[in-house]
Enzyme design. Structure first.
Site, short mmCIF file in Angstrom:
data_model
loop_
_atom_site.label_atom_id
_atom_site.label_comp_id
_atom_site.label_asym_id
_atom_site.label_seq_id
_atom_site.Cartn_x
_atom_site.Cartn_y
_atom_site.Cartn_z
N HIS A 1 6.55 5.54 9.65
CA HIS A 1 7.15 5.06 8.41
C HIS A 1 8.58 5.54 8.25
O HIS A 1 9.14 5.42 7.18
CB HIS A 1 6.36 5.58 7.21
CG HIS A 1 5.18 4.74 6.84
ND1 HIS A 1 3.99 4.81 7.49
CD2 HIS A 1 5.02 3.80 5.87
CE1 HIS A 1 3.14 3.96 6.95
NE2 HIS A 1 3.73 3.34 5.97
N GLU B 1 3.28 -10.06 8.02
CA GLU B 1 4.75 -10.06 8.12
C GLU B 1 5.25 -11.18 9.00
O GLU B 1 6.19 -11.89 8.64
CB GLU B 1 5.24 -8.73 8.71
CG GLU B 1 5.47 -7.64 7.70
CD GLU B 1 4.18 -6.96 7.33
OE1 GLU B 1 3.17 -7.27 7.98
OE2 GLU B 1 4.19 -6.14 6.41
#
Lengths: 432, 367
Positions: free
Chosen positions: B159, B90
């Protein structure tokens, strides 16, 4: 028909990842003597086991049992890699992993489990091969594919299954879930959802072990940490940062790459400039080993050396295990991108079947003993499901617990007292 | 008898047209229905064909057709040079996107969930948001960061976080959060055309929901202005502000309140930064009561900012304390029943609205 243990056959396949350990030999001169010896020992071991197997197979079909035994005794070449007890232990652990994961799939499709569930089918050799060599105080850090690591490390199947069902008897009281398995008792430090997140954590655990020995003067503290992660993680910055620091500070850690060639739908070859992950070890001053991760005995041999190295204080090792996951990335993954031929190739090298064959062919165990283990594991898994089913869901009051180690962290309420002292505090409300 | 039959048929057709979450009361009876997923996919498709500088990058956006199938079919159409499957890095690929944007390309960076954007947040804030300011206007960053945000179902603590308030507190970023298909299409197109960095917060549970859209929405030049909230439902008793999935809950809550005679005005924020303070304040001046709803953590959340804004500008118009509904102040638990308690439910919104209208029992023990 080749056995799963034939190193020679393995190297003729088209996948570019199959290099024997000999190629890692061309590493910079920084290595001390023990490490180069380590690199050399592995291929010899593999070759010897291959030749021995061939011989015993040829004789086993024709000659009576006693003759085979005599032949084995008369050979002066290395004996079997494991004893009977060890073999049965390995077999039982791998079958537990497989049966448990299969049951998870069933439970998920019945709606008892939810969210993200990542199954470990096919990779059992890596978990069993490494973790069964550890002591209780050694730590294991894993990723979201952590059910089998937890089981191998000693977390009871009941606790893991309850956690997956979201019940309060789970190993994390139902608060963690499939991807976040923790156990202080068994030193399982997670269970992380983010790729690469566990590697610095593992490096820190190894740092603690070294700190305890050197600063806190606990002279016998030789705890080793194992960090398990996948091929996709090896492109992540955290991985390289930790390789550097672990090597710099000679931390007692083994970095175990479970290279199953796929990161969800991204093939390792499409994502990595140099797909040979073990080569990244020498770049940071540690040995990098590549091993066949579908063969528990080979993994175990490499693991022995790597863990031994760490325990003696010689520093970290990078072990790349070439393995494969038989199911998709998670139970929600349609698994459309993987070539069926590739899947078939690895399915033929199922680690459990291979170990079974090894045990029976070398007369370490009989079919009936192995079947008895299968049955026992089935009962364990069924019992775990029953236990999880009957366990209660977390009570409402559990919602606000465990946020802080210090419950006063929730501050002072409107009546001037600590909020945690208000009996209604942990009733929990969603409209904060 | 005919009248009854006609009523029944009308009732049935209303059932068919009305989506899972009732949105608009005034739509043409010939409205087409598309899912949020199709809306996003078509928006990306049209923007990519209109401007060759637009490209996609992210994990699994190409061959896998998108982790949530948002970018389905785009690899086949535009090729691997414009739809880039990245490794799991990322920080790296976000930085690469920002660098490309410095030179005038228009990347659309997908995070598999916005939780993973934390690994790249340095580039979002420091390289993208602050660049136009630091370079005194020389370098603008026309980039879009998009992906699902907030809680899904049973995915655990790492998450499920909502990042609206984190990104919205940073000057230099525009933060958008669509609710229905119309929002998704219009806001994404606006975001891609925008010359500044935009954080586009979607919601995984809304991807599969269908909403009716008019022909105007399906037109390829359709755009929704950034910084303008929408009044989804008019009312006069209490204002309920929400964004993303909570808009659906707020609308359902409004229907329940209707039966009690409380007419709630539901505002779909659409744009978290810049916040449409004028619409919110105008509404509060009309209704005199405010309930803010969000899924994220309560402290320093979007609701906190809205409260502050209303207190600053419309204090004299408030007849009741502002009610703030947010997720529980704990990391998201995994167990299903705890998760339900940790996320606002429709009953919580109804209760808060009633409290704001002084029609309920006194406050339960708040945590």
């Amino acid at each position: 028909m080749s056995t799963a243990f034939s190193a020679a056959n393995f190297s003729t396949q088209s996948f570019p990842l199959n290099h024997t350990s000999t190629t890692t030999h061309d590493s910079p001169l920084v290595f001390a003597k023990p490490t180069s010896q380590f690199l050399r020992s592995t291929p010899k071991l593999r070759l010897s086991s291959f030749s021995k197997l061939n011989l015993s197979r040829r004789s086993g079909t024709v000659v009576a049992v006693s003759d085979v035994v005599k032949q084995k005794k008369s050979k002066s070449t290395p004996t079997l890699l494991i004893t009977k007890e060890e073999g049965l232990e390995l077999y039982e652990d791998m079958v537990l992993g497989r049966a448990f994961e299969d049951m998870c799939a069933q439970m998920y499709y019945r709606g008892k489990m939810f969210g993200f569930v990542h199954l470990y089918n096919g990779q059992e050799a890596v978990s069993t091969g490494f973790i069964k060599l550890l002591k209780q105080q050694d730590s294991v850090v894993s990723t979201y594919r952590d059910h089998v690591h937890a089981l191998s490390k000693g977390v009871p199947a009941r606790a893991v299954m309850s956690e997956l069902f979201g019940k309060t008897t789970g190993c994390c009281r139902g608060q963690g879930g499939s991807m976040h398995m923790f156990s202080r008792e068994h030193n399982l430090l997670g269970g992380f959802a983010f790729i690469g997140e566990g590697i610095p954590i593992a490096t820190g655990a190894a740092f603690t072990s070294k700190y305890k020995r050197e600063v806190l003067k606990e002279a016998d503290c030789d705890h080793v940490t194992l960090a398990f992660f996948g091929d996709g993680t090896c492109n992540n910055g955290q991985f390289f940062e930790c390789l550097n620091m672990a090597s710099l500070w000679k931390l007692p850690i083994v970095f175990v790459v479970e290279n199953n060639l796929w990161a969800i739908g991204m093939s390792h070859l499409r994502a990595t400039s140099d797909p040979q992950i073990y080569k990244k070890g020498p770049a940071f001053g540690m040995p990098g080993i590549h091993v066949d991760g579908m063969d528990v005995l080979k993994v175990r041999e490499v693991a022995k050396e790597a863990i031994g190295r760490a325990r003696r204080g010689e520093g970290p090792t990078l072990v790349e295990c070439e393995t494969y996951r038989f199911r998709g990335h998670s139970l929600a993954d349609p698994d459309e991108l993987r070539d069926p031929a590739e899947k078939a190739h690895y399915a033929a090298r199922d680690p459990i079947t291979a170990l079974k064959k090894y045990l029976t062919e070398n007369n370490l165990a009989s079919e009936s003993e192995l079947k008895a283990i299968d049955k026992k594991i089935d009962e364990v898994v069924e019992d775990a499901v029953e236990f999880a089913d009957e366990s209660p869901v977390p009570p409402r009051s559990q919602l606000l617990e465990n946020v802080f180690a210090d419950p006063k962290g929730f501050g002072i309420g409107s009546d001037g007292r600590y909020r945690c002292e208000d009996p209604k505090f942990t009733q929990g409300t969603a409209h904060v | 008898m005919l009248a009854i039959a006609r009523q029944r048929i009308l009732g049935q057709s209303f059932q068919k047209i009305r989506p899972a979450v009732s949105v608009l009361r005034s739509y043409s009876s010939a409205a087409k229905q598309i899912t949020v997923r199709e809306a996003l996919n078509s928006a990306l498709d049209e923007e990519m064909s209109a401007d060759p500088k637009v490209f996609l990058m992210g994990e699994e956006v190409g061959e896998y057709q998108g982790a949530y199938k948002i970018t389905k079919g785009l690899l086949e159409k535009y090729g691997p040079e414009r739809v880039l499957d990245t490794p799991i890095t990322e920080a790296g690929f976000t930085g690469i996107g920002v660098g490309a944007a410095y030179y005038g390309l228009k990347p659309v960076v997908e995070f598999m969930t916005f939780n993973f954007s934390m690994q790249a947040i340095d580039h979002i804030i420091n390289s993208a948001a602050k660049s136009n300011y630091m370079s005194a206007g020389q370098i603008s960053v026309p980039i879009v960061f998009r992906g699902p945000n907030g809680a899904a179902a049973g995915v655990g603590a790492q998450h499920s976080q909502c990042y609206a308030s984190w990104y919205a507190s940073c000057p230099g970023l525009k933060v958008l959060s669509p609710y229905n298909s119309e929002d998704a299409r219009g806001l994404l197109k606006a975001a891609i055309r925008d010359p500044d960095p935009v954080v586009f917060l979607e919601n995984e549970l809304l991807y599969g929901e269908s909403f009716p859209v008019s022909d105007e929405v399906l037109d390829s030049s359709f755009c929704i202005p950034i910084g303008k909230a929408k009044i989804e439902r008019e009312g006069k008793d209490v204002t309920i502000t929400a964004f993303s999935k909570m808009v659906g809950y707020a609308l359902k809550a409004a229907e329940i309140l209707e039966k009690d005679g409380i007419h709630a005005e539901v505002i779909n924020l659409r744009s978290i930064r810049p916040l449409d303070r004028s619409t919110i304040n105008a509404s509060v001046r009309k209704t005199n009561r405010l309930v803010t709803v969000e899924e994220g953590f309560p402290q320093h959340g979007v609701g906190a900012e809205i409260c502050a804004s209303v207190v600053e500008e419309s204090f004299a118009y408030l007849d009741a304390p502002v009610e703030r509904i947010a997720g529980a102040d704990v990391p998201m638990p995994y167990a299903a029943n705890l998760e339900r308690m940790a996320v606002p439910q429709i009953e919580d919104i109804v209760r808060a609205a009633r409290r704001a209208c002084y029609r309920s029992v006194p406050l339960a023990a708040a945590a």
